[in-house]
Design a protein around this motif. Structure first.
Motif, PDB file in Angstrom:
ATOM      1  N   GLN A 125       0.825  -1.204   0.000  1.00 23.92           N
ATOM      2  CA  GLN A 125       0.000   0.000   0.000  1.00 23.92           C
ATOM      3  C   GLN A 125       0.867   1.266   0.000  1.00 23.92           C
ATOM      4  O   GLN A 125       0.548   2.244  -0.680  1.00 23.92           O
ATOM      5  CB  GLN A 125      -0.922   0.005   1.218  1.00 23.92           C
ATOM      6  N   LEU A 126       1.967   1.241   0.730  1.00 27.80           N
ATOM      7  CA  LEU A 126       2.876   2.383   0.726  1.00 27.80           C
ATOM      8  C   LEU A 126       3.502   2.566  -0.650  1.00 27.80           C
ATOM      9  O   LEU A 126       3.759   3.701  -1.082  1.00 27.80           O
ATOM     10  CB  LEU A 126       3.970   2.183   1.783  1.00 27.80           C
ATOM     11  N   GLY A 127       3.742   1.455  -1.352  1.00 26.23           N
ATOM     12  CA  GLY A 127       4.246   1.544  -2.719  1.00 26.23           C
ATOM     13  C   GLY A 127       3.254   2.237  -3.636  1.00 26.23           C
ATOM     14  O   GLY A 127       3.634   3.033  -4.505  1.00 26.23           O
ATOM     15  N   VAL A 128       1.962   1.938  -3.446  1.00 24.30           N
ATOM     16  CA  VAL A 128       0.926   2.614  -4.238  1.00 24.30           C
ATOM     17  C   VAL A 128       0.932   4.110  -3.939  1.00 24.30           C
ATOM     18  O   VAL A 128       0.851   4.941  -4.854  1.00 24.30           O
ATOM     19  CB  VAL A 128      -0.470   2.013  -3.951  1.00 24.30           C
ATOM     20  N   VAL A 129       1.053   4.461  -2.657  1.00 26.99           N
ATOM     21  CA  VAL A 129       1.100   5.882  -2.281  1.00 26.99           C
ATOM     22  C   VAL A 129       2.296   6.559  -2.936  1.00 26.99           C
ATOM     23  O   VAL A 129       2.188   7.671  -3.461  1.00 26.99           O
ATOM     24  CB  VAL A 129       1.167   6.034  -0.744  1.00 26.99           C
ATOM     25  N   ALA A 130       3.442   5.887  -2.940  1.00 23.87           N
ATOM     26  CA  ALA A 130       4.636   6.457  -3.566  1.00 23.87           C
ATOM     27  C   ALA A 130       4.437   6.616  -5.072  1.00 23.87           C
ATOM     28  O   ALA A 130       4.869   7.618  -5.659  1.00 23.87           O
ATOM     29  CB  ALA A 130       5.851   5.571  -3.287  1.00 23.87           C
ATOM     30  N   ALA A 131       3.780   5.651  -5.707  1.00 20.57           N
ATOM     31  CA  ALA A 131       3.506   5.749  -7.138  1.00 20.57           C
ATOM     32  C   ALA A 131       2.619   6.954  -7.437  1.00 20.57           C
ATOM     33  O   ALA A 131       2.818   7.662  -8.433  1.00 20.57           O
ATOM     34  CB  ALA A 131       2.851   4.467  -7.643  1.00 20.57           C
TER      35      ALA A 131
END
Length: 268
Positions: free
Chosen positions: A101-107
């Motif tokens: 989920q943090l990866g999605v936020v970073a994207a």
């Protein structure tokens, strides 16, 4: 959307704030690194258990994850991973889910002011996959390699959508969700949430004019107390009127719904 409870919810909130401080220029690399770290934790059960074991000192857990990833991922990612490993997690699997989920936020951070476009593109891809059984089967085929599926995504999308959209669609193939469509829907919500928005899926018989979309968006914003991003689905079966789905709420003002109500009243 993945739901976190108790300590995991607190950890996720703090880490999300940290990702919000990642520079836009490096956010795409951080997203990819976080996705890779999530895959590693899911594949390595012993590592997953150690870095979420509260009987192991936080400094030791952070040190282990730091030693494992330093030099292999962006320095900003290492800092996030060390912090994440030192926190309390309600369930063993929560850390990997949080990193995804943090990866999605970073994207989302990587696209800056184009976050609304990212939500629209993820929705369009989700609609494409939902409506094309051959594509859906190809992307979910367990026999096809991840590289083969990724190449298919590139063929379909590269150069036509934002790089972050391609990155997230490929991540949706990881198998961490029940289906690719479910992953894309969750990523849409996360992308909108990063902007402080909700997401409403609007079913209509004919395309809405820009003015109609603005009126509907304004009405939903007033009702829900925050901006609402509209995903419009044109469906002739609606006949007329509008059906709005936002979270668990359904607002059905379609002709078909009114006819059904009338039938029930007559039958009753």
């Amino acid at each position: 959307m993945v739901s976190f409870r108790a300590a995991s919810a607190d950890a996720m909130a703090a880490l999300t704030d940290q990702v919000g401080g990642v520079a836009e220029a490096s956010a795409s690399a951080v997203a990819g690194d976080l996705f890779s770290a999530a895959r590693t934790l899911r594949a390595e059960a012993s590592l997953r258990r150690v870095v979420t074991d509260q009987s192991v000192p936080a400094a030791a857990r952070s040190g282990l994850i730091g030693d494992l990833f330093t030099g292999k991922v962006d320095a900003a990612t290492v800092a996030l991973l060390r912090d994440a490993a030192g926190r309390r997690w309600t369930r063993t699997g929560d850390l990997a889910d949080a990193l995804e989920q943090l990866g999605v936020v970073a994207a989302v951070r990587s696209v800056g002011l184009q976050a609304g476009t990212l939500v629209d593109e993820l929705f369009a891809v989700r609609q494409l996959v939902t409506g094309n059984s051959d594509l859906r089967n190809a992307l979910s085929d367990p026999v096809r390699s991840a590289a083969d599926k990724g190449a298919l995504v590139d063929t379909l999308l590269a150069g036509k959508v934002l790089p972050a959209t391609v990155q997230l669609v490929k991540q949706a193939l990881s198998g961490s969700y029940r289906t690719v469509v479910a992953a894309l829907e969750d990523y849409e919500r996360t992308a909108a949430q990063v902007q402080g928005e909700g997401v409403a899926t609007v079913h209509v018989a004919r395309p809405l004019s820009e003015a109609d979309q603005q009126r509907l968006g304004s009405a939903l914003t007033r009702q829900y107390g925050r901006p609402v991003h509209l995903n419009v689905v044109v469906d002739p079966a609606v006949l007329g009127g509008v059906r709005v789905e936002i979270g668990d709420d359904v607002i059905d003002g379609t002709v078909l719904s009114r006819l059904d109500d009338a039938r029930r009243k007559i039958a009753g």
